[in-house]
Design a protein around this motif. Structure first.
Motif, short mmCIF file in Angstrom:
data_model
loop_
_atom_site.label_atom_id
_atom_site.label_comp_id
_atom_site.label_asym_id
_atom_site.label_seq_id
_atom_site.Cartn_x
_atom_site.Cartn_y
_atom_site.Cartn_z
N ASP A 18 43.52 41.94 51.50
CA ASP A 18 44.70 41.77 50.65
C ASP A 18 44.33 41.73 49.17
O ASP A 18 44.94 41.02 48.38
CB ASP A 18 45.46 40.51 51.03
N TRP A 73 44.80 43.92 46.83
CA TRP A 73 45.99 44.35 46.10
C TRP A 73 46.73 45.32 46.99
O TRP A 73 46.27 45.65 48.09
CB TRP A 73 45.63 44.98 44.75
N ILE A 90 52.24 49.12 41.94
CA ILE A 90 51.06 48.42 42.40
C ILE A 90 51.27 46.93 42.20
O ILE A 90 51.98 46.52 41.26
CB ILE A 90 49.82 48.91 41.61
N LYS A 127 50.11 42.55 43.72
CA LYS A 127 49.21 41.65 44.43
C LYS A 127 49.96 40.39 44.81
O LYS A 127 50.79 39.89 44.04
CB LYS A 127 47.99 41.31 43.57
N TRP A 136 49.09 36.76 45.22
CA TRP A 136 48.03 35.80 44.92
C TRP A 136 48.22 34.55 45.76
O TRP A 136 49.29 33.94 45.74
CB TRP A 136 48.03 35.42 43.44
N GLU A 152 53.83 42.40 40.15
CA GLU A 152 54.00 43.84 40.42
C GLU A 152 54.34 44.57 39.13
O GLU A 152 54.94 44.01 38.21
CB GLU A 152 55.12 44.09 41.43
#
Length: 398
Positions: free
Chosen positions: A110, A112, A134, A136, A138, A149
């Motif tokens: 995971d 990203w 793109i 992530k 966290w 994002e």
């Protein structure tokens, strides 16, 4: 232009990710999530308003709600609803919503994810947008993820390109039961820590899953044909000592000059390293009064000069003839030329020096060494002189 650049860069990210990682069937850490985020939305600088002629959109803010479901560790899908308010460049704003679906691809662990999908936007006029981006998730605890994002949107009808930045919070649920770590080559080291994942069966390995090297020669035991090589010995790919016949520090297999003399420096190919050095010799031969005869052609200094010429065969020399002051200029000039010519003849006939390497010139009384008017001055001025100089390569010593 900047919007087109963002679209191209994010497209490349999506294509690279999907080509680099095949779809897997591993169980994800969590199966679903619900998220709420704040969005900053920036419109294409040339996007006009149909409602008010002459005005254009600028940027805006929104609140996004999303629900996502992970099919595998890598692949997921989500539905998204955004309440959006977009400002006008000259003041005022317009409100609406944006809904759509995305496919997401999560990188290993995971790290990203990339995503792409379709949105329906109803702010002013309704329009259909394609989007890629793109992001992530966290990890901020066992029960929450921070969402970050960035995405770009393309209007299929008017060819406008917008972009957005989103920050929010996701609540994961439906955690999977972790499966036992795999050990594909059955060497006792799980794949996640195995740096040599294709170790042959029965080979003893270290903590990284690689076969050990008992004699520390850099060759693993499984291929080491000389497993007890003494410490510090240079070895080949089979673990056996390399040979160096001329002891120059370069093994025979790489030595391009295998017979290097002892005590000289060599390069990486085993060949002698040379320095350039200038060598020089000067000779002066005296003559009797009004004579052009070389009295002692085998004089040690003349012999040494001839040996120098033979040792450095690429050299050439100019033999300069001179006289003392007494006598007419014409007579002295002729005498000086005959002295130079006679010395050249000795070099050619007695010592075997090629005549083409020797040039003669007469200076008569024009270059006196001693301008005195006594017998000693006249004696040193009756002469020939010649100097030879060359630059040669000399081997460096260790």
């Amino acid at each position: 232009m900047k919007q087109h650049f963002k679209m191209a860069a994010l497209s490349l990210a999506v294509i690279s990710a999907t080509n680099a990682f095949a779809q897997d069937s591993a169980e994800p850490e969590y199966k679903s999530w619900f998220g709420i985020s704040g969005m900053y939305y920036n419109t294409d600088e040339s996007r006009p308003l149909d409602l008010t002629e002459g005005e254009v959109y600028d940027d805006g803010l929104g609140a996004t709600f999303e629900y996502g479901f992970r099919f595998t560790q890598s692949w997921a899908a989500r539905v998204e609803f955004t309440k959006l308010s977009v400002d006008f460049r000259d003041g005022g704003d317009d409100s609406g919503e944006m809904t759509g679906v995305d496919a997401l691809y999560f990188m290993p662990d995971d790290a990203w994810f990339v995503f792409g999908g379709v949105k329906r936007q109803s702010v002013g006029d309704s329009t259909t947008l394609g989007n890629i981006g793109i992001g992530k998730h966290w990890k901020v605890g066992e029960t929450a993820r921070l969402i970050t994002e960035i995405a770009t949107y393309h209007d299929f009808g008017e060819s406008y390109n917008d972009f957005s930045v989103k920050v929010g919070l996701a609540i994961p649920f439906g955690k999977s039961t972790p499966s036992a770590p795999k050990d594909s080559d059955n060497d006792g080291v799980v794949d996640g820590k195995d740096q040599c994942p294709m170790t042959p069966a029965g080979v003893r390995v270290d903590a990284t899953g690689c076969s050990v090297d008992n004699d520390n020669d850099g060759v693993l035991n499984s291929v080491d044909q000389c497993p007890n090589t003494p410490a510090g010995t240079k070895v080949d790919a089979t673990g056996c000592a390399l040979k160096d016949a001329d002891n120059d520090g370069v093994v025979d297999s790489k030595d391009m000059c295998p017979d290097t003399p002892a005590g000289v420096k060599v390069d990486a190919k085993g060949c002698t390293v040379f320095d350039e050095e200038t060598v020089e010799i000067t000779l002066r031969v005296l003559f009797d009064n009004e004579s052009a005869v070389v009295k002692m052609p085998k004089d040690p200094e003349i012999s040494e000069f001839a040996e120098f010429m033979k040792q450095y065969p690429s050299t050439t020399a100019v033999i300069e003839g001179h006289t003392s002051a007494p006598g007419s200029e014409a007579y002295n000039m002729d005498l000086s030329k005959r002295r130079a010519a006679n010395f050249k003849e000795v070099m050619v006939d007695m010592y075997g020096i090629e005549g083409s390497r020797l040039e003669t010139i007469g200076y008569g009384e024009t270059q006196l060494l001693d301008k005195g008017k006594n017998a000693e001055a006249h004696r040193v001025n009756r002469r020939i002189s010649v100097t030879v100089k060359d630059t040669v390569k000399v081997a460096e010593e260790k």
